[in-house]
Design a protein around this motif. Sequence first.
Motif, short mmCIF file in Angstrom:
data_model
loop_
_atom_site.label_atom_id
_atom_site.label_comp_id
_atom_site.label_asym_id
_atom_site.label_seq_id
_atom_site.Cartn_x
_atom_site.Cartn_y
_atom_site.Cartn_z
N SER A 22 -0.61 -11.10 16.81
CA SER A 22 -0.68 -12.46 16.77
C SER A 22 -1.83 -13.30 15.94
O SER A 22 -1.91 -14.31 15.59
CB SER A 22 -1.02 -13.21 18.17
N GLN B 290 -3.89 -16.00 7.08
CA GLN B 290 -2.86 -15.61 7.76
C GLN B 290 -1.69 -15.82 7.22
O GLN B 290 -1.33 -17.00 6.63
CB GLN B 290 -3.00 -15.86 9.26
N GLU B 291 -0.62 -14.85 7.11
CA GLU B 291 0.71 -14.75 6.40
C GLU B 291 1.84 -14.57 7.64
O GLU B 291 1.70 -13.53 8.12
CB GLU B 291 0.99 -14.03 5.31
N ASN B 292 2.45 -15.44 7.67
CA ASN B 292 3.60 -15.42 8.39
C ASN B 292 5.02 -14.82 7.94
O ASN B 292 5.54 -15.67 7.06
CB ASN B 292 3.77 -16.65 9.23
N LYS C 246 2.92 -10.86 11.68
CA LYS C 246 1.94 -11.58 10.75
C LYS C 246 1.07 -10.54 9.96
O LYS C 246 0.60 -9.43 10.69
CB LYS C 246 1.12 -12.16 11.80
N CYS D 244 -2.66 -10.25 7.51
CA CYS D 244 -3.99 -10.95 7.06
C CYS D 244 -3.98 -10.68 5.43
O CYS D 244 -4.05 -9.38 5.05
CB CYS D 244 -5.16 -10.67 7.72
N GLY E 171 -1.27 -5.81 8.37
CA GLY E 171 -0.81 -6.35 9.49
C GLY E 171 0.14 -5.15 10.27
O GLY E 171 0.54 -4.43 9.79
#
Length: 201
Positions: A61, A84-86, A91, A93, A107
């Motif tokens: 998370s 942060q990239e969803n 997720k 970083c 990630g």
Amino acid sequence: MRPKATLLTIAALSSMALLGGCSDQKSGTPTPTSAPSPTGLPSNGAPAVANPIANTARYESDPCATIPTADIESIGGQVERSEQENMTMGKACAWIFSKGANTVSAGLVAGNKDGLSSLYAQNATGGLTTFKPVEPVAGYPAVVYANGGEGPGTCTLAIGVRDDLVYTIIPRLGSDHPSYSDPCGLAAKVGAAGIKNLKGA
């Protein structure tokens, strides 16, 4: 803000979608070091993870907490910022270096429940343009892979932290970066730093 660096980051993170697995995976013949667990993993010839890391929820998370920025800087140079990239599969970083359009993203791909086995399955069906098992990273099995997009300064490294989970590292480096000629070497160093902190969780 540097739009070019941001575009490189987005392109790099899109590679993680490849780890979604295949709908028509074929069962491989297990080897003595890859005996399937009760969950059926590993499969398709993927190696077993001998020392699985169980407590990963926090870093799934909060991927930027996995590796301190100071550790990234000791590996790849001064960091301008992290973000942060969803993604669909989890997720990640992205650390954006101060000099040039250079990034490294990492990630846990929580949406892929087949771990490295998904990559071995995709390779078996011709779904990857690059598939290269490499030396373990900090004792954990690893694969360099791609489905197009290969080129100088790029590498996608997946490390099996459990039979059902991988930690993926993707550098995108310009010719001005010292690791431009060996992006997979930089990825392995970032991966080792990530493993160290994941094991300490």
